[in-house]
Design an enzyme around this catalytic site. Structure first.
Site, mmCIF file in Angstrom:
data_model
loop_
_atom_site.group_PDB
_atom_site.id
_atom_site.type_symbol
_atom_site.label_atom_id
_atom_site.label_comp_id
_atom_site.label_asym_id
_atom_site.label_seq_id
_atom_site.Cartn_x
_atom_site.Cartn_y
_atom_site.Cartn_z
ATOM 1 N N TYR A 147 0.880 -1.237 -0.041
ATOM 2 C CA TYR A 147 -0.235 -0.103 -0.005
ATOM 3 C C TYR A 147 0.849 1.446 -0.108
ATOM 4 O O TYR A 147 1.767 1.359 0.940
ATOM 5 C CB TYR A 147 -0.933 -0.173 1.166
ATOM 6 C CG TYR A 147 -1.698 1.142 1.409
ATOM 7 C CD1 TYR A 147 -2.855 1.377 0.493
ATOM 8 C CD2 TYR A 147 -1.628 2.295 2.334
ATOM 9 C CE1 TYR A 147 -3.574 2.546 0.555
ATOM 10 C CE2 TYR A 147 -2.376 3.243 2.574
ATOM 11 C CZ TYR A 147 -3.419 3.343 1.562
ATOM 12 O OH TYR A 147 -4.340 4.465 1.773
ATOM 13 N N ASP A 242 9.354 2.715 -0.418
ATOM 14 C CA ASP A 242 8.254 3.484 0.587
ATOM 15 C C ASP A 242 8.572 2.875 1.839
ATOM 16 O O ASP A 242 8.145 1.754 2.338
ATOM 17 C CB ASP A 242 6.944 2.987 -0.129
ATOM 18 C CG ASP A 242 5.774 3.458 0.995
ATOM 19 O OD1 ASP A 242 6.220 3.957 1.822
ATOM 20 O OD2 ASP A 242 4.837 3.282 0.635
ATOM 21 N N LYS A 270 5.439 8.658 9.077
ATOM 22 C CA LYS A 270 5.300 8.184 10.764
ATOM 23 C C LYS A 270 5.972 8.844 11.646
ATOM 24 O O LYS A 270 6.011 9.882 12.256
ATOM 25 C CB LYS A 270 5.349 6.529 10.349
ATOM 26 C CG LYS A 270 4.550 5.966 9.679
ATOM 27 C CD LYS A 270 3.168 5.833 9.918
ATOM 28 C CE LYS A 270 2.415 5.075 8.779
ATOM 29 N NZ LYS A 270 1.042 4.651 9.153
#
Length: 432
Positions: A147, A242, A270
């Site tokens: 994702y 990613d 994050k």
């Protein structure tokens, strides 16, 4: 466990928020329950509006490596807020955090801060395509089960075979938007080679989670990331890691440091915001110098580099130590082993994947190494297990296909209590 107040809030929320939530997984649909509304959190604990307290393994989906609301971070944020929450102008904090990111992750020679992981991945792909303007390469290659946010180009699944053009997984995504996205199988270099062979001189970039975390935790097979590097180099394609989940959680240098593989571009999020909204993308100077105002690739954001997120990022990154990573790895290994033991003793098929401080128990008897094997998991078993853990004071992710996150605030006692809860939940599951 009382949920009266959460139930009332959810009823109200359904009248004002789509589906009653602001992000789909929070709705608890995948686990056959209604969402709990949280009112506060501290350390490794989270408390809902009904007063139920849980050991938290969601940890805001990963950024809280130091735990909820550490006192030092709260103090730093309060001081920063007093000086202004957003300037819409450059600040020294952006430079300081950029220098710190580059120091820890040397593949990032230039970095651009944004406000979300989706912004970061979308922008990185735009840069990769722009770098190929002389050859007009438009296609990107992603991996099934990975994702990269909700930009149109990423909401794509494989067609009838791994080499077919992607097809949209969401209404509102046009066939044209997904037509330039190819989908390969994670941990399968042959599927990548076939994609390049079938689309010679058309693929601008390959984007991958170096440690997959969005089909549950799936570590890269030996040689997989290095193989991607070699294929991209040979085909003059940009390799994008990613690391929104793995960046600074897998190690101080991210998953790329563990693998010894240098991507061309990296996406972050994050932890570099310490739990505040933030993202970043960066990499080779020649690529990043294509970004406006240095170059022609346009990307902008009013809140990019805002002082609160930069403060939180600096506080968080400055406290990443070898001792922290060793402790987290030890806790992760114990949690993984304990979950596996609990399932085995109850006669439940379970595969537990772990990578340092992230863990996923898959209810399947198959080794999980890609999307196909991940989706062999029994989601009904996970849903019942999840509900059983809640009643025992543990808050795991409300989906079989998400990672469990540990933090510096978790203790050996917390993990042992979690394993004990898992034994009870597994025993209940075996009786049905």
């Amino acid at each position: 466990m009382k949920t009266t107040r959460s139930s009332r809030l959810f009823t109200r929320a359904l009248n004002v928020l789509p589906g009653g939530v602001d992000s789909p997984v929070r709705a608890f649909k995948a686990v056959g329950a209604s969402p709990l509304f949280m009112r506060r959190a501290w350390g490794a604990r989270i408390e809902d509006v009904d007063g139920n307290t849980f050991i938290d393994y969601v940890m805001s989906w990963g950024p809280l490596i130091h735990g909820h609301a550490p006192k030092g971070l709260v103090k730093a944020l309060a001081a920063a807020a007093r000086e202004g929450t957003s300037f819409g102008a450059p600040s020294p904090l952006e430079v300081e955090l950029g220098e710190r990111v580059r120091e820890l992750m040397p593949s990032i020679e230039r970095v651009r801060f944004v406000s979300s992981g989706t912004e970061a991945t979308m922008s990185a792909v735009r840069v990769a395509r722009a770098s190929q303007f002389a050859t007009s390469r438009d296609k990107i290659l992603k991996f099934e089960g990975c994702y990269h946010g909700h930009a149109d180009a990423f909401l794509v699944k494989a067609g009838s075979g791994a080499l077919t053009l992607g097809t949209p997984t969401s209404p509102g995504v046009t066939a044209a938007a997904s037509a330039d996205t190819l989908v390969a199988s994670y941990n399968d270099l042959d599927s990548v080679r076939r994609a390049f062979d079938a689309n010679r001189d058309q693929i601008a970039a390959v984007i991958v989670e170096p440690i997959a975390g969005n089909m549950g935790v799936v570590p890269p097979a030996d040689g997989f990331l290095r193989g991607l590097r070699e294929i991209c180099t040979a085909n003059r394609a940009v390799l994008i890691f990613d690391e929104v989940i793995s960046g600074f959680r897998a190690s101080k240098g991210g998953a790329q440091a563990l693998a010894g593989v240098k991507p061309d571009l990296t996406c972050l999020g994050k932890i570099i915001g310490g739990g505040l909204p933030v993202g970043a993308y960066g990499g080779r100077a020649d690529l990043m110098d294509l970004v406006s105002p240095a170059g022609p690739v346009y990307q902008a954001g009013t809140l990019s580099g805002n002082p609160l997120a930069m403060t939180a990022g600096l506080w968080s990154l400055e406290r990443l130590t070898p001792k922290l990573y060793a402790s987290l790895a030890s806790l992760g290994a114990r949690l993984a082993a304990g979950l596996a033991e609990a399932a085995r003793d109850a006669g439940i098929a379970l595969q537990v994947n772990a990578s340092g401080s992230i863990v996923t128990p898959f209810f399947t008897d198959r080794q999980v190494r890609d999307y196909e094997s991940a989706t062999s998991a029994n989601t009904d078993h996970y849903a019942r297990f999840f509900r059983g853990m809640l009643t025992r004071g543990v808050y795991p992710p409300p989906s079989q296909f998400e990672a469990w996150f540990l933090s510096a605030a978790h203790t050996v006692k917390d993990v042992e209590k979690t394993i004990k809860a898992a034994r009870g939940a597994m025993t209940d599951l075996s009786r049905r």
